[in-house]
Design a protein around this motif. Structure first.
Motif: not given
Length: 289
Positions: A152-169
């Motif tokens: 099972q894959t669970i992904s999360f998207l976030g942002s901080y200033k001019n960057i985007t971040l993605e965490k995937t478990f």
């Protein structure tokens, strides 16, 4: 081609009953992973250039933030039940179904042993520790099960200033190994030069004999247990994995796809029974998209 830095790690949670025997049997020294040409195009690491401003580990304080849209995501496996908070996309519960804290009680072991000091696994920039606790957006569904699935894959998207971040478990049925990928992309107009840190804070997970080591460790070609005689210990060199161990259980962080990179690891006493480890990945240079 989109320019991004890709951090790939494996977070492994191993249930250990007889530590010395099972450690050798189930956690052999991992071999360096070969990086393909496609992978190397996505990773830009500048080992020879120091960061413009490097924050010392003892100066890092993870700020607490609040949000009206905090959510918890539950995953149920035959071996464990976990909860991930959207605040930093970190574990706030990791209960082992088959192991109790005490013989005569049914309360399961929870690997999140120091929630007031930090939830694993915090990932942030060297110049911006507050990235560890930004609020990520997860999937619409918030309850998942491995009872009838192999993974099972669970992904999360976030942002901080001019960057985007993605965490995937990625969770796997009948396994305590969890794949965790972390991606950053530069949405601004300037090149970003920084570093990525991974932080874990733990205290003993169960009561046990005082004669067995409890605390952080790292593995090179052998096991190195960190018996902190001062507030901070610093190691730089080849590193296969690091983590926290107690009498019966351990949590290990295993970097992958980084070739023969040299790592920095720091270990710190939070209080008498609580220790912190931080893995410092090599500095990177991230061009705009």
């Amino acid at each position: 081609m989109e320019k991004r830095v890709l951090l790939a790690v494996v977070l492994s949670v191993m249930v250990i009953i007889i530590f010395n025997y099972l450690y050798v049997k189930f956690i052999p020294s991992p071999q360096p992973t070969k990086i393909s040409q496609n992978q190397s195009n996505n990773i830009e690491i500048k080992k020879e250039e120091p960061l413009k401003k490097e924050i010392k580990p003892e100066e890092i304080k993870i700020s607490q933030v609040s949000s009206e849209e905090l959510k918890n995501y539950i995953l149920i496996s035959p071996q464990y039940e976990v909860s991930i908070t959207s605040l930093g996309a970190r574990f706030n519960k990791f209960q082992l179904k088959n192991y109790s804290k005490e013989k005569n009680k049914k309360e399961p072991v929870n690997l999140i042993s120091s929630p007031s000091e930090g939830l694993p696994l915090e990932i942030y920039l060297s110049s911006a520790p507050e990235v560890a606790v930004i609020n990520y957006k997860g999937p619409e569904k918030n309850i998942f099960s491995l009872e009838n699935a192999t993974s099972q894959t669970i992904s999360f998207l976030g942002s901080y200033k001019n960057i985007t971040l993605e965490k995937t478990f990625t969770f796997k049925r009948n396994s305590y190994f969890i794949d965790l990928s972390f991606r950053i992309s530069n949405q601004g107009n300037e090149v970003i030069k920084d570093g990525i840190l991974l932080r874990g804070v733990f205290s003993p997970l169960v009561d046990g004999t005082k004669y067995v080591f409890k605390g952080p460790f790292y593995y090179t070609d052998h096991l190195n247990e960190i018996k902190l005689k001062k507030d901070l210990e610093d190691y730089t060199g080849n590193l296969k994995y690091l983590g926290y161990e107690d009498t019966y259980f351990m949590v290990a962080l295993i970097p992958q796809n980084m070739g023969n990179a040299t790592y920095r690891a720091t270990f710190r006493n939070i209080d008498k029974n609580t220790q912190e480890f931080i893995l410092w990945l090599p500095p990177f240079e991230l061009k705009p998209n």
